[in-house]
Enzyme design. Structure first.
Site, PDB file in Angstrom:
ATOM      1  N   GLY A 295      17.435 -46.989  -9.414  1.00 13.18           N
ATOM      2  CA  GLY A 295      17.919 -48.056  -8.537  1.00 13.18           C
ATOM      3  C   GLY A 295      18.791 -47.608  -7.386  1.00 13.18           C
ATOM      4  CB  SER A 296      19.454 -44.393  -5.653  1.00 12.14           C
ATOM      5  OG  SER A 296      18.202 -43.951  -5.221  1.00 12.14           O
ATOM      6  CG  ASN A 297      15.346 -46.557  -2.344  1.00 14.63           C
ATOM      7  OD1 ASN A 297      15.442 -46.442  -1.128  1.00 14.63           O
ATOM      8  ND2 ASN A 297      14.789 -45.629  -3.112  1.00 14.63           N
TER       9      ASN A 297
ATOM     10  CG  LEU B 246       7.783 -47.710 -11.716  1.00 14.49           C
ATOM     11  CD1 LEU B 246       8.039 -46.573 -12.694  1.00 14.49           C
ATOM     12  CD2 LEU B 246       7.317 -47.172 -10.376  1.00 14.49           C
TER      13      LEU B 246
ATOM     14  CG  LEU C 132      -0.609 -53.701 -10.521  1.00 15.22           C
ATOM     15  CD1 LEU C 132      -2.022 -54.028 -11.004  1.00 15.22           C
ATOM     16  CD2 LEU C 132      -0.609 -53.446  -9.025  1.00 15.22           C
TER      17      LEU C 132
ATOM     18  CG  ASN D 145       6.231 -50.761  -3.294  1.00 16.35           C
ATOM     19  OD1 ASN D 145       7.270 -50.607  -3.944  1.00 16.35           O
ATOM     20  ND2 ASN D 145       5.213 -49.927  -3.391  1.00 16.35           N
TER      21      ASN D 145
ATOM     22  CG  HIS E 273       3.921 -44.927  -2.400  1.00 17.74           C
ATOM     23  ND1 HIS E 273       3.778 -45.118  -3.756  1.00 17.74           N
ATOM     24  CD2 HIS E 273       3.286 -43.768  -2.112  1.00 17.74           C
ATOM     25  CE1 HIS E 273       3.086 -44.110  -4.261  1.00 17.74           C
ATOM     26  NE2 HIS E 273       2.779 -43.280  -3.280  1.00 17.74           N
TER      27      HIS E 273
ATOM     28  CG  ASP F 191       1.044 -47.414  -4.321  1.00 24.52           C
ATOM     29  OD1 ASP F 191       2.126 -48.012  -4.288  1.00 24.52           O
ATOM     30  OD2 ASP F 191       0.772 -46.548  -5.171  1.00 24.52           O
TER      31      ASP F 191
ATOM     32  CD  GLU G 215      12.291 -43.655  -1.139  1.00 25.66           C
ATOM     33  OE1 GLU G 215      11.118 -43.836  -1.481  1.00 25.66           O
ATOM     34  OE2 GLU G 215      13.208 -43.463  -1.960  1.00 25.66           O
TER      35      GLU G 215
HETATM   36  C1  GAR Z   1      11.723 -44.166  -4.847  1.00 23.62           C
HETATM   37  O1  GAR Z   1      11.535 -42.875  -4.305  1.00 23.62           O
HETATM   38  C2  GAR Z   1      10.527 -45.040  -4.541  1.00 23.62           C
HETATM   39  O2  GAR Z   1       9.913 -44.728  -3.340  1.00 23.62           O
HETATM   40  C3  GAR Z   1       9.625 -44.700  -5.699  1.00 23.62           C
HETATM   41  O3  GAR Z   1      10.459 -44.626  -6.804  1.00 23.62           O
HETATM   42  C4  GAR Z   1      11.717 -44.113  -6.371  1.00 23.62           C
HETATM   43  C5  GAR Z   1      12.789 -44.973  -6.976  1.00 23.62           C
HETATM   44  O4  GAR Z   1      14.041 -44.388  -6.781  1.00 23.62           O
HETATM   45  N1  GAR Z   1       8.617 -45.721  -5.862  1.00 23.62           N
HETATM   46  C6  GAR Z   1       7.395 -45.420  -6.316  1.00 23.62           C
HETATM   47  O5  GAR Z   1       7.062 -44.302  -6.641  1.00 23.62           O
HETATM   48  C7  GAR Z   1       6.442 -46.619  -6.357  1.00 23.62           C
HETATM   49  N2  GAR Z   1       5.100 -46.174  -6.544  1.00 23.62           N
HETATM   50  P1  GAR Z   1      15.349 -45.228  -7.019  1.00 23.62           P
HETATM   51  O6  GAR Z   1      15.176 -45.937  -8.356  1.00 23.62           O
HETATM   52  O7  GAR Z   1      16.456 -44.227  -7.062  1.00 23.62           O
HETATM   53  O8  GAR Z   1      15.471 -46.196  -5.879  1.00 23.62           O
END
Ligand code: GAR
Length: 190
Positions: A12-14, A85, A87, A102, A104, A145, A174
């Site tokens: 969940g850093s994003n 993750l 759908l 989303n 990716h 995706d 990101e």
């Molecule tokens: C992120 O890099 C995101 O782009 C990726 O998961 C990571 C989550 O990081 N998403 C996918 O791969 C979707 N197919 P986070 O939990 O630290 O935000």
């Protein structure tokens, strides 16, 4: 006031970065963090950020309107997937047409699809000897995706790149772009 529901399955850093970006913005409100994994670190982040968390099971998501109804009750305008993750089911896709985005961690249409998430994506990029990778922000449809692309940004893949070093570069991209693109989408609505 625009309302965002954040969906995440892991660290969940994003999600945190997006929440912090809009923290002092009186026009944008994060209504909640929605998570399908009871032990995901994003839930600890949600608590620290003071954002309500909703944990749901597969059956809540795919066999009922529970999650949809909660978002409708919260007047959600935009659903933002950030490391989520699963759908998105049709009941939510239909009600939030073109209102779900989303991110990716690669340059779609390459390195996307079922099972392509997190480190697996970076490993595949390195295995294929790609010289560049990046991020893709896209609308969400019923397939992994595949929705229309909104924005991409690139980074170089060095000859000695590891999945971890590439992940760090991708996360930097990101954090820089996802909140900004979300803001643009919300502004273009008004
Ligand atoms: C992120 O890099 C995101 O782009 C990726 O998961 C990571 C989550 O990081 N998403 C996918 O791969 C979707 N197919 P986070 O939990 O630290 O935000």
């Amino acid at each position: 006031m625009k309302r965002i529901a954040l969906f995440a399955s892991g660290s969940g850093s994003n999600a945190q970065r997006i929440a912090e970006y809009f923290n002092n913005n009186t026009e944008v409100h994060i209504t909640g963090i929605y998570c399908n994994k009871p032990d995901a670190y994003v839930l600890i982040r949600a608590e620290k950020l003071g954002i309500p968390a909703t944990i749901f099971k597969r059956s809540d998501f795919y066999e009922s309107d529970t999650v949809l109804q909660k978002m409708l009750a919260e007047n959600v305008d935009l659903i933002v997937l950030a490391g989520f993750l699963w759908l998105v089911p049709l009941n939510i896709l239909n009600r939030f047409a073109n209102r779900i985005i989303n991110i990716h961690p690669a340059l779609l249409p390459k390195f996307g699809g079922r099972g392509m998430f997190g480190a697996r994506v970076h490993e595949a990029v390195i295995r294929c000897k790609e010289t560049e990778s990046g991020i893709t922000i896209h609308y969400v449809n019923e397939n992994y995706d595949e929705g229309n692309i909104i924005f991409q940004a690139k980074c170089l893949v060095n000859v000695n790149e590891t999945p971890d070093s590439l992940a760090a570069k991708i996360h930097t991209l990101e954090y820089e772009h996802y909140p900004r693109i979300i803001e643009q989408i919300l502004l273009s609505d008004t």
